[in-house]
Design a protein around this motif. Structure first.
Motif, PDB file in Angstrom:
ATOM      1  N   ILE A 105       0.843  -1.203   0.000  1.00  0.00           N
ATOM      2  CA  ILE A 105       0.000   0.000   0.000  1.00  0.00           C
ATOM      3  C   ILE A 105       0.876   1.249   0.000  1.00  0.00           C
ATOM      4  CG2 ILE A 105      -1.614   1.363   1.400  1.00  0.00           C
ATOM      5  CD1 ILE A 105      -2.840  -1.340   2.318  1.00  0.00           C
ATOM      6  N   GLY A 108       2.406   2.341  -3.164  1.00  0.00           N
ATOM      7  CA  GLY A 108       1.494   2.828  -4.188  1.00  0.00           C
ATOM      8  C   GLY A 108       0.989   1.785  -5.170  1.00  0.00           C
ATOM      9  N   LEU A 109       1.106   0.503  -4.830  1.00  0.00           N
ATOM     10  CA  LEU A 109       0.599  -0.527  -5.736  1.00  0.00           C
ATOM     11  C   LEU A 109      -0.922  -0.472  -5.798  1.00  0.00           C
ATOM     12  CD1 LEU A 109       2.811  -3.645  -4.896  1.00  0.00           C
ATOM     13  CD2 LEU A 109       2.956  -2.160  -6.879  1.00  0.00           C
ATOM     14  N   LYS A 110      -1.450  -0.687  -6.990  1.00  0.00           N
ATOM     15  CA  LYS A 110      -2.896  -0.686  -7.194  1.00  0.00           C
ATOM     16  C   LYS A 110      -3.522  -1.907  -6.510  1.00  0.00           C
ATOM     17  CE  LYS A 110      -3.012   2.631 -10.504  1.00  0.00           C
ATOM     18  NZ  LYS A 110      -2.202   3.604  -9.855  1.00  0.00           N
ATOM     19  N   LYS A 111      -4.834  -1.825  -6.270  1.00  0.00           N
ATOM     20  CA  LYS A 111      -5.541  -2.899  -5.566  1.00  0.00           C
ATOM     21  C   LYS A 111      -5.339  -4.250  -6.258  1.00  0.00           C
ATOM     22  CE  LYS A 111      -9.996  -4.161  -3.654  1.00  0.00           C
ATOM     23  NZ  LYS A 111     -11.401  -3.798  -3.474  1.00  0.00           N
ATOM     24  N   LYS A 112      -5.396  -4.275  -7.569  1.00  0.00           N
ATOM     25  CA  LYS A 112      -5.217  -5.519  -8.331  1.00  0.00           C
ATOM     26  C   LYS A 112      -3.836  -6.126  -8.049  1.00  0.00           C
ATOM     27  CE  LYS A 112      -6.847  -8.074 -11.837  1.00  0.00           C
ATOM     28  NZ  LYS A 112      -7.950  -8.964 -11.625  1.00  0.00           N
ATOM     29  N   GLN A 113      -2.798  -5.299  -7.980  1.00  0.00           N
ATOM     30  CA  GLN A 113      -1.445  -5.778  -7.714  1.00  0.00           C
ATOM     31  C   GLN A 113      -1.313  -6.274  -6.273  1.00  0.00           C
ATOM     32  OE1 GLN A 113       0.148  -1.956  -8.995  1.00  0.00           O
ATOM     33  NE2 GLN A 113       1.486  -3.040 -10.430  1.00  0.00           N
ATOM     34  N   ARG A 114      -2.025  -5.638  -5.348  1.00  0.00           N
ATOM     35  CA  ARG A 114      -1.957  -6.046  -3.938  1.00  0.00           C
ATOM     36  C   ARG A 114      -2.635  -7.389  -3.694  1.00  0.00           C
ATOM     37  NH1 ARG A 114      -3.540  -0.447  -2.824  1.00  0.00           N
ATOM     38  NH2 ARG A 114      -5.535  -1.246  -2.098  1.00  0.00           N
ATOM     39  N   GLN A 115      -3.449  -7.853  -4.623  1.00  0.00           N
ATOM     40  CA  GLN A 115      -4.113  -9.150  -4.486  1.00  0.00           C
ATOM     41  C   GLN A 115      -3.209 -10.297  -4.919  1.00  0.00           C
ATOM     42  OE1 GLN A 115      -7.607  -8.288  -6.805  1.00  0.00           O
ATOM     43  NE2 GLN A 115      -8.746  -7.585  -5.011  1.00  0.00           N
TER      44      GLN A 115
END
Length: 137
Positions: A105, A108-115
């Motif tokens: 987080i 700055g990773l996007k939500k899709k990348q954090r999954q």
């Protein structure tokens, strides 16, 4: 000096991190399917100078071992038979998955990348290794 390799063991996937030869910087290396872990490690240590392997020690808040420790112990027995020449140490890995997610987080990773659970495992291994390096100094 050789590299130190860290393992965030999971029943499906295992995150791996490694230091540079001077043992200063911890970097994520990869995530490996746990079924292929021993073969990956055996191959890696033949190519790279690995001095030590650090394996996360999952504990619960009351300081007892988590249920995944049973699987880790079985893996450690196989590891010592497969690569007996390399020392293995354990280090407390509580909160590394939560810290890895927070790191994603913060970066700055996007939500899709954090999954991406593989990325979380790799970052967790890096945090385990960084924690080991800090405690060794």
């Amino acid at each position: 000096m050789g590299r130190i390799l860290a393992i965030d063991y999971g029943t499906k996937r295992t995150g791996i991190a490694v230091t540079d030869e001077m043992q200063i910087i911890a970097s994520g290396l990869t995530t490996v399917d746990t079924k292929e872990l021993l073969q990956f490690l055996k191959s890696y240590v033949t190519k790279e100078n690995v001095e030590k392997i650090v394996v996360g020690l999952p504990k619960q808040m009351n300081n007892t071992a988590s249920e995944s420790e049973v699987y880790i112990q079985k893996f450690l027995v196989k590891l010592s038979k497969t690569i007996p020449e390399i020392t293995v140490e354990r280090i407390d890995e509580r909160f590394t998955s939560k810290m890895a997610f927070q790191t994603m987080i913060d970066s700055g990773l996007k939500k899709k990348q954090r999954q991406n659970k593989a990325l979380i495992d790799e970052i967790s291994a890096t945090l385990i290794l960084q924690s080991y390096l800090s405690s060794a100094r």
